[in-house]
Scaffold this active site. Structure first.
Site, PDB file in Angstrom:
ATOM      1  N   ILE A 174     -31.568 -29.423  -4.215  1.00 22.18           N
ATOM      2  CA  ILE A 174     -32.948 -29.557  -4.718  1.00 22.18           C
ATOM      3  C   ILE A 174     -33.022 -29.453  -6.246  1.00 22.18           C
ATOM      4  CG2 ILE A 174     -34.149 -28.858  -2.600  1.00 22.18           C
ATOM      5  CD1 ILE A 174     -34.550 -26.059  -3.943  1.00 22.18           C
ATOM      6  N   GLU A 189     -32.198 -19.229  -2.496  1.00 22.97           N
ATOM      7  CA  GLU A 189     -31.292 -18.077  -2.405  1.00 22.97           C
ATOM      8  C   GLU A 189     -32.171 -16.950  -1.885  1.00 22.97           C
ATOM      9  OE1 GLU A 189     -28.079 -17.679  -2.820  1.00 22.97           O
ATOM     10  OE2 GLU A 189     -27.743 -19.779  -3.379  1.00 22.97           O
ATOM     11  N   THR A 241     -42.614 -15.236   0.331  1.00 23.64           N
ATOM     12  CA  THR A 241     -42.278 -13.961   0.969  1.00 23.64           C
ATOM     13  C   THR A 241     -43.257 -12.868   0.564  1.00 23.64           C
ATOM     14  OG1 THR A 241     -40.626 -12.186   0.963  1.00 23.64           O
ATOM     15  CG2 THR A 241     -40.632 -13.633  -0.944  1.00 23.64           C
ATOM     16  N   ASP A 242     -43.413 -11.866   1.414  1.00 21.73           N
ATOM     17  CA  ASP A 242     -44.275 -10.724   1.058  1.00 21.73           C
ATOM     18  C   ASP A 242     -43.697  -9.928  -0.107  1.00 21.73           C
ATOM     19  OD1 ASP A 242     -42.142  -9.520   2.395  1.00 21.73           O
ATOM     20  OD2 ASP A 242     -43.370  -8.409   3.823  1.00 21.73           O
ATOM     21  N   GLU A 243     -42.393 -10.122  -0.393  1.00 19.00           N
ATOM     22  CA  GLU A 243     -41.766  -9.326  -1.458  1.00 19.00           C
ATOM     23  C   GLU A 243     -42.352  -9.626  -2.835  1.00 19.00           C
ATOM     24  OE1 GLU A 243     -37.570  -8.754  -1.329  1.00 19.00           O
ATOM     25  OE2 GLU A 243     -37.510  -8.823   0.854  1.00 19.00           O
ATOM     26  N   TYR A 285     -34.672 -11.486  -6.944  1.00 21.21           N
ATOM     27  CA  TYR A 285     -35.044 -12.416  -5.866  1.00 21.21           C
ATOM     28  C   TYR A 285     -36.558 -12.597  -5.808  1.00 21.21           C
ATOM     29  CZ  TYR A 285     -36.528 -13.712  -1.150  1.00 21.21           C
ATOM     30  OH  TYR A 285     -37.187 -14.286  -0.085  1.00 21.21           O
ATOM     31  N   SER A 286     -37.292 -11.487  -5.698  1.00 18.45           N
ATOM     32  CA  SER A 286     -38.744 -11.625  -5.522  1.00 18.45           C
ATOM     33  C   SER A 286     -39.397 -12.155  -6.796  1.00 18.45           C
ATOM     34  CB  SER A 286     -39.373 -10.317  -5.055  1.00 18.45           C
ATOM     35  OG  SER A 286     -39.025  -9.245  -5.887  1.00 18.45           O
ATOM     36  N   LYS A 288     -39.039 -15.845  -6.559  1.00 18.66           N
ATOM     37  CA  LYS A 288     -39.980 -16.410  -5.570  1.00 18.66           C
ATOM     38  C   LYS A 288     -41.409 -16.398  -6.135  1.00 18.66           C
ATOM     39  CE  LYS A 288     -39.302 -17.606  -1.858  1.00 18.66           C
ATOM     40  NZ  LYS A 288     -38.872 -18.900  -1.256  1.00 18.66           N
ATOM     41  N   LYS A 321     -27.662  -9.696   6.509  1.00 17.98           N
ATOM     42  CA  LYS A 321     -28.977  -9.054   6.521  1.00 17.98           C
ATOM     43  C   LYS A 321     -28.983  -7.922   7.543  1.00 17.98           C
ATOM     44  CE  LYS A 321     -30.503 -12.317   3.683  1.00 17.98           C
ATOM     45  NZ  LYS A 321     -31.192 -13.557   3.950  1.00 17.98           N
ATOM     46  N   LEU A 322     -29.911  -6.954   7.372  1.00 21.46           N
ATOM     47  CA  LEU A 322     -29.811  -5.685   8.112  1.00 21.46           C
ATOM     48  C   LEU A 322     -29.642  -5.853   9.632  1.00 21.46           C
ATOM     49  CD1 LEU A 322     -29.899  -2.566   8.099  1.00 21.46           C
ATOM     50  CD2 LEU A 322     -32.354  -2.758   8.537  1.00 21.46           C
TER      51      LEU A 322
HETATM   52  P1  NAD Z   1     -31.184 -18.544   4.140  1.00 20.73           P
HETATM   53  O1  NAD Z   1     -30.484 -17.932   2.971  1.00 20.73           O
HETATM   54  O2  NAD Z   1     -30.708 -18.218   5.514  1.00 20.73           O
HETATM   55  O3  NAD Z   1     -31.155 -20.137   4.015  1.00 20.73           O
HETATM   56  C1  NAD Z   1     -31.384 -20.818   2.818  1.00 20.73           C
HETATM   57  C2  NAD Z   1     -30.948 -22.269   2.981  1.00 20.73           C
HETATM   58  O4  NAD Z   1     -31.254 -22.971   1.762  1.00 20.73           O
HETATM   59  C3  NAD Z   1     -29.441 -22.429   3.226  1.00 20.73           C
HETATM   60  O5  NAD Z   1     -29.215 -23.349   4.274  1.00 20.73           O
HETATM   61  C4  NAD Z   1     -28.922 -22.980   1.908  1.00 20.73           C
HETATM   62  O6  NAD Z   1     -27.781 -23.825   2.051  1.00 20.73           O
HETATM   63  C5  NAD Z   1     -30.137 -23.765   1.416  1.00 20.73           C
HETATM   64  N1  NAD Z   1     -30.104 -23.963  -0.049  1.00 20.73           N
HETATM   65  C6  NAD Z   1     -29.865 -23.019  -0.993  1.00 20.73           C
HETATM   66  N2  NAD Z   1     -29.877 -23.576  -2.221  1.00 20.73           N
HETATM   67  C7  NAD Z   1     -30.148 -24.902  -2.050  1.00 20.73           C
HETATM   68  C8  NAD Z   1     -30.292 -26.014  -2.937  1.00 20.73           C
HETATM   69  N3  NAD Z   1     -30.132 -25.854  -4.262  1.00 20.73           N
HETATM   70  N4  NAD Z   1     -30.568 -27.223  -2.419  1.00 20.73           N
HETATM   71  C9  NAD Z   1     -30.702 -27.390  -1.068  1.00 20.73           C
HETATM   72  N5  NAD Z   1     -30.567 -26.376  -0.185  1.00 20.73           N
HETATM   73  C10 NAD Z   1     -30.290 -25.150  -0.664  1.00 20.73           C
HETATM   74  O7  NAD Z   1     -32.710 -18.179   3.941  1.00 20.73           O
HETATM   75  P2  NAD Z   1     -33.799 -17.771   5.044  1.00 20.73           P
HETATM   76  O8  NAD Z   1     -33.687 -16.337   5.331  1.00 20.73           O
HETATM   77  O9  NAD Z   1     -33.764 -18.763   6.147  1.00 20.73           O
HETATM   78  O10 NAD Z   1     -35.143 -17.975   4.181  1.00 20.73           O
HETATM   79  C11 NAD Z   1     -35.755 -19.259   4.101  1.00 20.73           C
HETATM   80  C12 NAD Z   1     -36.965 -19.160   3.201  1.00 20.73           C
HETATM   81  O11 NAD Z   1     -37.888 -18.226   3.721  1.00 20.73           O
HETATM   82  C13 NAD Z   1     -36.644 -18.696   1.782  1.00 20.73           C
HETATM   83  O12 NAD Z   1     -37.429 -19.442   0.872  1.00 20.73           O
HETATM   84  C14 NAD Z   1     -37.056 -17.232   1.771  1.00 20.73           C
HETATM   85  O13 NAD Z   1     -37.470 -16.828   0.485  1.00 20.73           O
HETATM   86  C15 NAD Z   1     -38.210 -17.235   2.750  1.00 20.73           C
HETATM   87  N6  NAD Z   1     -38.433 -15.985   3.497  1.00 20.73           N
HETATM   88  C16 NAD Z   1     -37.428 -15.381   4.157  1.00 20.73           C
HETATM   89  C17 NAD Z   1     -37.672 -14.221   4.911  1.00 20.73           C
HETATM   90  C18 NAD Z   1     -36.574 -13.544   5.696  1.00 20.73           C
HETATM   91  O14 NAD Z   1     -36.829 -12.488   6.274  1.00 20.73           O
HETATM   92  N7  NAD Z   1     -35.373 -14.077   5.773  1.00 20.73           N
HETATM   93  C19 NAD Z   1     -38.960 -13.712   4.965  1.00 20.73           C
HETATM   94  C20 NAD Z   1     -39.984 -14.354   4.256  1.00 20.73           C
HETATM   95  C21 NAD Z   1     -39.700 -15.499   3.537  1.00 20.73           C
HETATM   96  O1  TDX Z   2     -26.583  -3.086   4.901  1.00 24.21           O
HETATM   97  C1  TDX Z   2     -27.803  -2.917   4.713  1.00 24.21           C
HETATM   98  N1  TDX Z   2     -28.323  -1.650   4.822  1.00 24.21           N
HETATM   99  C2  TDX Z   2     -29.638  -1.362   4.603  1.00 24.21           C
HETATM  100  O2  TDX Z   2     -30.072  -0.214   4.704  1.00 24.21           O
HETATM  101  C3  TDX Z   2     -28.688  -3.995   4.369  1.00 24.21           C
HETATM  102  C4  TDX Z   2     -28.150  -5.401   4.231  1.00 24.21           C
HETATM  103  C5  TDX Z   2     -30.010  -3.690   4.170  1.00 24.21           C
HETATM  104  N2  TDX Z   2     -30.474  -2.425   4.268  1.00 24.21           N
HETATM  105  C6  TDX Z   2     -31.917  -2.163   4.069  1.00 24.21           C
HETATM  106  C7  TDX Z   2     -32.519  -2.766   2.822  1.00 24.21           C
HETATM  107  C8  TDX Z   2     -33.933  -3.112   3.269  1.00 24.21           C
HETATM  108  O3  TDX Z   2     -34.779  -1.985   3.122  1.00 24.21           O
HETATM  109  O4  TDX Z   2     -32.581  -2.800   5.169  1.00 24.21           O
HETATM  110  C9  TDX Z   2     -33.796  -3.418   4.754  1.00 24.21           C
HETATM  111  C10 TDX Z   2     -33.710  -4.895   5.056  1.00 24.21           C
HETATM  112  O5  TDX Z   2     -32.751  -5.461   4.183  1.00 24.21           O
HETATM  113  P1  TDX Z   2     -32.420  -7.026   4.196  1.00 24.21           P
HETATM  114  O6  TDX Z   2     -32.051  -7.417   5.579  1.00 24.21           O
HETATM  115  O7  TDX Z   2     -31.455  -7.296   3.090  1.00 24.21           O
HETATM  116  O8  TDX Z   2     -33.864  -7.657   3.913  1.00 24.21           O
HETATM  117  P2  TDX Z   2     -34.887  -7.473   2.697  1.00 24.21           P
HETATM  118  O9  TDX Z   2     -34.214  -6.998   1.474  1.00 24.21           O
HETATM  119  O10 TDX Z   2     -36.040  -6.642   3.211  1.00 24.21           O
HETATM  120  O11 TDX Z   2     -35.364  -8.989   2.479  1.00 24.21           O
HETATM  121  C11 TDX Z   2     -35.565  -9.870   3.616  1.00 24.21           C
HETATM  122  O12 TDX Z   2     -36.946  -9.968   3.930  1.00 24.21           O
HETATM  123  C12 TDX Z   2     -37.788 -10.645   3.033  1.00 24.21           C
HETATM  124  C13 TDX Z   2     -35.009 -11.263   3.322  1.00 24.21           C
HETATM  125  O13 TDX Z   2     -33.633 -11.169   3.007  1.00 24.21           O
HETATM  126  C14 TDX Z   2     -35.783 -11.933   2.225  1.00 24.21           C
HETATM  127  O14 TDX Z   2     -35.297 -13.257   2.024  1.00 24.21           O
HETATM  128  C15 TDX Z   2     -37.242 -12.001   2.626  1.00 24.21           C
HETATM  129  O15 TDX Z   2     -38.024 -12.543   1.603  1.00 24.21           O
END
Ligand code: NAD
Ligand code: TDX
Length: 340
Positions: A63, A87, A128-130, A155-156, A159, A194-195
């Site tokens: 992108i 990311e 994201t809520d972050e 990160y946040s 975003k 992720k956790l």
């Molecule tokens: P993820 O890290 O699992 O996936 C991200 C995807 O984007 C990957 O497939 C990666 O290859 C692709 N990508 C990264 N850089 C790119 C680029 N330059 N061009 C094209 N593709 C690219 O992320 P996720 O957890 O699925 O999150 C998806 C979206 O939702 C993000 O925007 C994140 O901020 C948002 N979000 C995530 C959570 C959560 O709990 N995971 C919660 C709220 C919002």
């Molecule tokens: O090993 C761990 N131990 C731990 O205590 C990890 C990876 C996380 N944690 C804690 C940190 C956070 O308080 O657990 C909580 C959740 O952590 P993550 O899974 O890394 O999520 P968080 O940082 O809350 O962010 C996620 O939710 C919002 C997504 O990764 C984001 O992309 C999304 O926007």
């Protein structure tokens, strides 16, 4: 029939991947385009079951690459865009912020320019809520769409910056956009850094589970399929220029989450290891989803039903997360796509 073209960026990732499958199966009459550059978080093995379907298409593209993205939009004339590519891991953003600015801010701006140039019916920016920062532990406080943005991690911050650009392109150029701000997702195909998936995979392998700080930080958990349904609704019904919070009132401390997984799997809490806290670790997130509920959305999973389904999925799909942890998934694109 009017065959709509729906572009999903980041459709090889966790939430985008679930959304691609949800849309491909729900709307055989629409063409779903998964655009992804395949970073470490991008994995196409999750789409083995749909990759031969006629309405699924994969585009490997970055992108950030304006020269590639703008002509793609001009040629394909997408009707809808759901923008997930990012990311997404907070710990990585603390170690290496720059790629977060490039992908999340500049990448979003390239997509907005492409939309501005070619026109779409709707661009949904998945945020994201972050971006709202953190709440204290008072359980009566929630993030609403009017809460000021006060991001605390790189990160946040990236975003939030992209949210401002999306808003500005709506106000300045009249682009038909929505921003969604969802709480923490969990469910199938969640990358095991992720956790929740980290805990499930570590517990199944009888390895230590690192809990940051005292484990009392609170996250508001939503099953990924409930998030997918929310994005589908906003794509089609969202009022242009509006922000929608997404969440299902499922607040848990990290320690509660880890203990639930350990007890469901019948293992010992001795696997828990308290480790150094995350820098700038946000205390609590909690979403008020009233505005989205008024649009017609309601979650189908509670945390109890969702975490049980998710743990069972990881038990049934070891093939998936074991090849993610080993790194074998990275070879799939070359095997399946480029060498044909
Ligand atoms: P993820 O890290 O699992 O996936 C991200 C995807 O984007 C990957 O497939 C990666 O290859 C692709 N990508 C990264 N850089 C790119 C680029 N330059 N061009 C094209 N593709 C690219 O992320 P996720 O957890 O699925 O999150 C998806 C979206 O939702 C993000 O925007 C994140 O901020 C948002 N979000 C995530 C959570 C959560 O709990 N995971 C919660 C709220 C919002
Ligand atoms: O090993 C761990 N131990 C731990 O205590 C990890 C990876 C996380 N944690 C804690 C940190 C956070 O308080 O657990 C909580 C959740 O952590 P993550 O899974 O890394 O999520 P968080 O940082 O809350 O962010 C996620 O939710 C919002 C997504 O990764 C984001 O992309 C999304 O926007």
């Amino acid at each position: 029939m009017d065959r709509k073209k729906i572009l999903v960026t980041g459709g090889a990732g966790f939430i985008g991947g679930n959304f691609v499958q949800y849309m491909v199966n729900k709307y055989p009459q629409y063409d779903i385009y998964n655009l992804d550059v395949l970073t470490y978080a991008g994995d196409l093995t999750k789409h083995r079951n749909i990759e031969k379907k006629e309405n699924y298409h994969f585009i490997k593209a970055d992108i950030i690459n304006r020269e590639e993205i703008i002509p793609l939009f001009e040629n394909e004339k997408f009707d809808y865009v759901a923008h997930f590519a990012a990311e997404s891991h907070v710990d990585r953003s603390i170690k290496e912020p720059e790629i977060f600015v490039q992908t999340n801010v500049l990448g979003t701006q390239v997509l907005l320019d492409a939309v501005k140039q070619t026109g779409v019916t709707k661009f949904v920016h998945v945020s994201t809520d972050e971006v709202y920062g953190e709440l204290d532990f008072d359980p009566t406080t929630f993030f609403t769409e009017d809460t000021p943005l006060q991001p605390n991690s790189p990160y946040s911050a990236s975003k939030a910056s992209s949210d401002f650009l999306v808003r500005a392109y709506h106000e300045t150029y009249g682009l038909p956009v929505n921003i969604t701000r969802c709480s923490n997702n969990y469910g199938p195909f969640h990358f095991p850094e992720k956790l929740i998936p980290l805990t499930i995979s570590r517990v199944l392998n009888e390895e230590k589970v690192p809990v940051y700080g005292n484990g009392k930080n609170i996250r508001d958990w939503l099953h990924v399929l409930d998030h997918c349904a929310a994005i589908d609704l906003v794509l089609q019904e969202g009022v242009n220029g509006e922000v929608y919070n997404v969440g299902g009132h499922n607040e848990r401390t990290n320690l509660e989450v880890v203990k639930t997984i350990i007890s469901t799997l019948g293992k010992s809490e001795e696997l828990i290891e308290f480790v150094t806290d995350r820098l700038g670790h946000d205390k609590r997130y909690a979403i008020d989803p009233t505005k989205l509920e008024r649009l017609g959305w309601k979650p189908t999973y509670t945390f109890e039903t969702g975490i049980a389904q998710t743990i069972q999925w990881y038990l049934d799909n070891k093939w998936w997360w074991e090849q993610i942890i080993s790194g074998e998934y990275k070879n799939y694109f070359n095997k399946q796509y480029s060498l044909k």
